[in-house]
Design a protein around this motif. Structure first.
Motif, PDB file in Angstrom:
ATOM      1  N   TYR A  23      32.347  -2.850  15.290  1.00  0.00           N
ATOM      2  CA  TYR A  23      32.645  -4.099  15.994  1.00  0.00           C
ATOM      3  C   TYR A  23      31.872  -5.183  15.261  1.00  0.00           C
ATOM      4  O   TYR A  23      30.658  -5.329  15.446  1.00  0.00           O
ATOM      5  CB  TYR A  23      32.219  -4.006  17.463  1.00  0.00           C
ATOM      6  CG  TYR A  23      32.437  -5.295  18.221  1.00  0.00           C
ATOM      7  CD1 TYR A  23      33.716  -5.779  18.468  1.00  0.00           C
ATOM      8  CD2 TYR A  23      31.351  -6.034  18.676  1.00  0.00           C
ATOM      9  CE1 TYR A  23      33.916  -6.971  19.161  1.00  0.00           C
ATOM     10  CE2 TYR A  23      31.539  -7.221  19.373  1.00  0.00           C
ATOM     11  CZ  TYR A  23      32.831  -7.683  19.610  1.00  0.00           C
ATOM     12  OH  TYR A  23      33.021  -8.857  20.294  1.00  0.00           O
ATOM     13  N   ALA A  24      32.577  -5.897  14.363  1.00  0.00           N
ATOM     14  CA  ALA A  24      31.909  -6.880  13.510  1.00  0.00           C
ATOM     15  C   ALA A  24      32.725  -8.169  13.423  1.00  0.00           C
ATOM     16  O   ALA A  24      33.121  -8.597  12.330  1.00  0.00           O
ATOM     17  CB  ALA A  24      31.684  -6.277  12.133  1.00  0.00           C
ATOM     18  N   PRO A  25      32.972  -8.835  14.567  1.00  0.00           N
ATOM     19  CA  PRO A  25      33.800 -10.042  14.541  1.00  0.00           C
ATOM     20  C   PRO A  25      33.107 -11.248  13.896  1.00  0.00           C
ATOM     21  O   PRO A  25      33.785 -12.207  13.526  1.00  0.00           O
ATOM     22  CB  PRO A  25      34.073 -10.308  16.019  1.00  0.00           C
ATOM     23  CG  PRO A  25      32.893  -9.728  16.726  1.00  0.00           C
ATOM     24  CD  PRO A  25      32.521  -8.517  15.922  1.00  0.00           C
ATOM     25  N   TYR A  26      31.803 -11.214  13.737  1.00  0.00           N
ATOM     26  CA  TYR A  26      31.059 -12.363  13.213  1.00  0.00           C
ATOM     27  C   TYR A  26      30.827 -12.229  11.708  1.00  0.00           C
ATOM     28  O   TYR A  26      31.166 -13.124  10.943  1.00  0.00           O
ATOM     29  CB  TYR A  26      29.740 -12.526  13.974  1.00  0.00           C
ATOM     30  CG  TYR A  26      29.975 -12.566  15.462  1.00  0.00           C
ATOM     31  CD1 TYR A  26      30.566 -13.679  16.057  1.00  0.00           C
ATOM     32  CD2 TYR A  26      29.683 -11.475  16.267  1.00  0.00           C
ATOM     33  CE1 TYR A  26      30.839 -13.714  17.416  1.00  0.00           C
ATOM     34  CE2 TYR A  26      29.948 -11.498  17.623  1.00  0.00           C
ATOM     35  CZ  TYR A  26      30.525 -12.611  18.197  1.00  0.00           C
ATOM     36  OH  TYR A  26      30.808 -12.632  19.533  1.00  0.00           O
ATOM     37  N   SER A  27      30.280 -11.116  11.280  1.00  0.00           N
ATOM     38  CA  SER A  27      29.989 -10.930   9.857  1.00  0.00           C
ATOM     39  C   SER A  27      31.205 -10.443   9.072  1.00  0.00           C
ATOM     40  O   SER A  27      31.252 -10.606   7.859  1.00  0.00           O
ATOM     41  CB  SER A  27      28.854  -9.914   9.687  1.00  0.00           C
ATOM     42  OG  SER A  27      29.314  -8.608  10.009  1.00  0.00           O
ATOM     43  N   LYS A  28      32.129  -9.817   9.760  1.00  0.00           N
ATOM     44  CA  LYS A  28      33.298  -9.203   9.098  1.00  0.00           C
ATOM     45  C   LYS A  28      32.853  -8.121   8.112  1.00  0.00           C
ATOM     46  O   LYS A  28      33.544  -7.797   7.151  1.00  0.00           O
ATOM     47  CB  LYS A  28      34.151 -10.244   8.373  1.00  0.00           C
ATOM     48  CG  LYS A  28      34.525 -11.443   9.205  1.00  0.00           C
ATOM     49  CD  LYS A  28      35.786 -11.189   9.966  1.00  0.00           C
ATOM     50  CE  LYS A  28      36.310 -12.472  10.595  1.00  0.00           C
ATOM     51  NZ  LYS A  28      36.189 -12.485  12.015  1.00  0.00           N
ATOM     52  N   PHE A  29      31.684  -7.547   8.349  1.00  0.00           N
ATOM     53  CA  PHE A  29      31.086  -6.530   7.488  1.00  0.00           C
ATOM     54  C   PHE A  29      30.976  -5.249   8.301  1.00  0.00           C
ATOM     55  O   PHE A  29      30.170  -5.159   9.228  1.00  0.00           O
ATOM     56  CB  PHE A  29      29.704  -7.013   7.006  1.00  0.00           C
ATOM     57  CG  PHE A  29      29.127  -6.192   5.898  1.00  0.00           C
ATOM     58  CD1 PHE A  29      29.637  -6.276   4.613  1.00  0.00           C
ATOM     59  CD2 PHE A  29      28.052  -5.359   6.137  1.00  0.00           C
ATOM     60  CE1 PHE A  29      29.095  -5.532   3.581  1.00  0.00           C
ATOM     61  CE2 PHE A  29      27.499  -4.615   5.118  1.00  0.00           C
ATOM     62  CZ  PHE A  29      28.023  -4.707   3.833  1.00  0.00           C
ATOM     63  N   HIS A  30      31.790  -4.273   7.976  1.00  0.00           N
ATOM     64  CA  HIS A  30      31.889  -3.040   8.750  1.00  0.00           C
ATOM     65  C   HIS A  30      31.117  -1.918   8.061  1.00  0.00           C
ATOM     66  O   HIS A  30      31.320  -1.659   6.870  1.00  0.00           O
ATOM     67  CB  HIS A  30      33.357  -2.638   8.900  1.00  0.00           C
ATOM     68  CG  HIS A  30      34.156  -3.638   9.667  1.00  0.00           C
ATOM     69  ND1 HIS A  30      34.802  -3.324  10.831  1.00  0.00           N
ATOM     70  CD2 HIS A  30      34.405  -4.956   9.460  1.00  0.00           C
ATOM     71  CE1 HIS A  30      35.417  -4.394  11.300  1.00  0.00           C
ATOM     72  NE2 HIS A  30      35.190  -5.408  10.473  1.00  0.00           N
TER      73      HIS A  30
ATOM     74  N   GLU B  49      28.095  -5.634  16.663  1.00  0.00           N
ATOM     75  CA  GLU B  49      27.543  -6.985  16.671  1.00  0.00           C
ATOM     76  C   GLU B  49      27.595  -7.606  18.066  1.00  0.00           C
ATOM     77  O   GLU B  49      28.238  -7.087  18.977  1.00  0.00           O
ATOM     78  CB  GLU B  49      28.320  -7.865  15.688  1.00  0.00           C
ATOM     79  CG  GLU B  49      28.111  -7.448  14.253  1.00  0.00           C
ATOM     80  CD  GLU B  49      28.828  -8.327  13.251  1.00  0.00           C
ATOM     81  OE1 GLU B  49      28.558  -8.168  12.056  1.00  0.00           O
ATOM     82  OE2 GLU B  49      29.656  -9.175  13.652  1.00  0.00           O
TER      83      GLU B  49
ATOM     84  N   SER C 135      33.647  -5.046   3.534  1.00  0.00           N
ATOM     85  CA  SER C 135      33.729  -6.427   3.985  1.00  0.00           C
ATOM     86  C   SER C 135      35.188  -6.836   4.113  1.00  0.00           C
ATOM     87  O   SER C 135      36.016  -6.457   3.280  1.00  0.00           O
ATOM     88  CB  SER C 135      33.028  -7.344   2.982  1.00  0.00           C
ATOM     89  OG  SER C 135      33.244  -8.697   3.295  1.00  0.00           O
ATOM     90  N   GLN C 136      35.484  -7.613   5.134  1.00  0.00           N
ATOM     91  CA  GLN C 136      36.830  -8.171   5.252  1.00  0.00           C
ATOM     92  C   GLN C 136      36.997  -9.381   4.324  1.00  0.00           C
ATOM     93  O   GLN C 136      38.109  -9.855   4.131  1.00  0.00           O
ATOM     94  CB  GLN C 136      37.110  -8.588   6.699  1.00  0.00           C
ATOM     95  CG  GLN C 136      37.243  -7.422   7.640  1.00  0.00           C
ATOM     96  CD  GLN C 136      37.466  -7.868   9.078  1.00  0.00           C
ATOM     97  OE1 GLN C 136      36.957  -8.893   9.512  1.00  0.00           O
ATOM     98  NE2 GLN C 136      38.233  -7.081   9.821  1.00  0.00           N
ATOM     99  N   ASN C 137      35.900  -9.862   3.746  1.00  0.00           N
ATOM    100  CA  ASN C 137      35.938 -11.046   2.882  1.00  0.00           C
ATOM    101  C   ASN C 137      36.115 -10.716   1.406  1.00  0.00           C
ATOM    102  O   ASN C 137      36.554 -11.560   0.631  1.00  0.00           O
ATOM    103  CB  ASN C 137      34.667 -11.875   3.065  1.00  0.00           C
ATOM    104  CG  ASN C 137      34.520 -12.370   4.489  1.00  0.00           C
ATOM    105  OD1 ASN C 137      35.495 -12.724   5.133  1.00  0.00           O
ATOM    106  ND2 ASN C 137      33.303 -12.371   4.993  1.00  0.00           N
TER     107      ASN C 137
END
Length: 160
Positions: free
Chosen positions: A38-45, A64, A100-102
């Motif tokens: 659950y990483a809606p802020y960092s987008k880092f899983h 998160e 990372s989602q980024n």
């Protein structure tokens, strides 16, 4: 004055395919755990899987919170759960994967400092090193035979 030289030894595999079948399976458990992050802020899983000496596999993912310090990393989620559920079991091996989602993560991503300290606590408590494998989403996998390679000056109960 005296100079002190510190050396760490890591082993680097080109891909998960070079690992033993047992470690590949553990890393795949970590990948499945990562998908539950659950990483809606960092987008880092991040996902972690632990092999205990009793044969149990414990997994954890980062969780998160809008109040950032209230979240918990995957490594600590897993190791604290293992300690709570199986307090007498030793952690033999830890597998960690991060995505990372980024951007695509292809380099090994080690545990953060807080997680290194938590892992160190369990190594000291169990008086046995923990093998740690870590990777990004794909690509190379690094292996450390002990947390001591990642945190050479461990803070433990002997300082208290």
């Amino acid at each position: 004055m005296k100079e002190v030289k510190i050396e760490s030894t890591l082993f680097v595999y080109e891909s998960i395919d070079e690992l033993s079948k047992e470690i590949q399976s553990l890393m795949n458990d970590a990948i499945q755990a990562r998908e539950k992050a659950y990483a809606p802020y960092s987008k880092f899983h991040v996902g972690t899987a632990l092999l205990l000496d009793n044969g149990e596999i414990i997994t954890g993912s980062n969780q998160e919170n809008a109040s950032y310090p209230s979240g918990l990393c995957a490594e600590r989620t897993a190791i604290y759960y293992a300690g709570a559920k199986y307090p007498k079991a030793k952690v033999v091996t830890m597998a960690i994967t991060a995505a990372s989602q980024n951007q695509k993560t292809t380099s090994p991503i080690p545990p953060c400092g807080a997680c290194r300290q938590a892992i160190a606590e369990y190594e000291v408590k169990q008086e046995t090193a923990i093998e740690i494998y870590f990777m990004g989403e794909t690509g190379r996998v690094a292996k450390s035979d002990s947390l001591a390679n990642l945190l050479p000056f461990v803070f433990d109960k002997s300082a208290l």
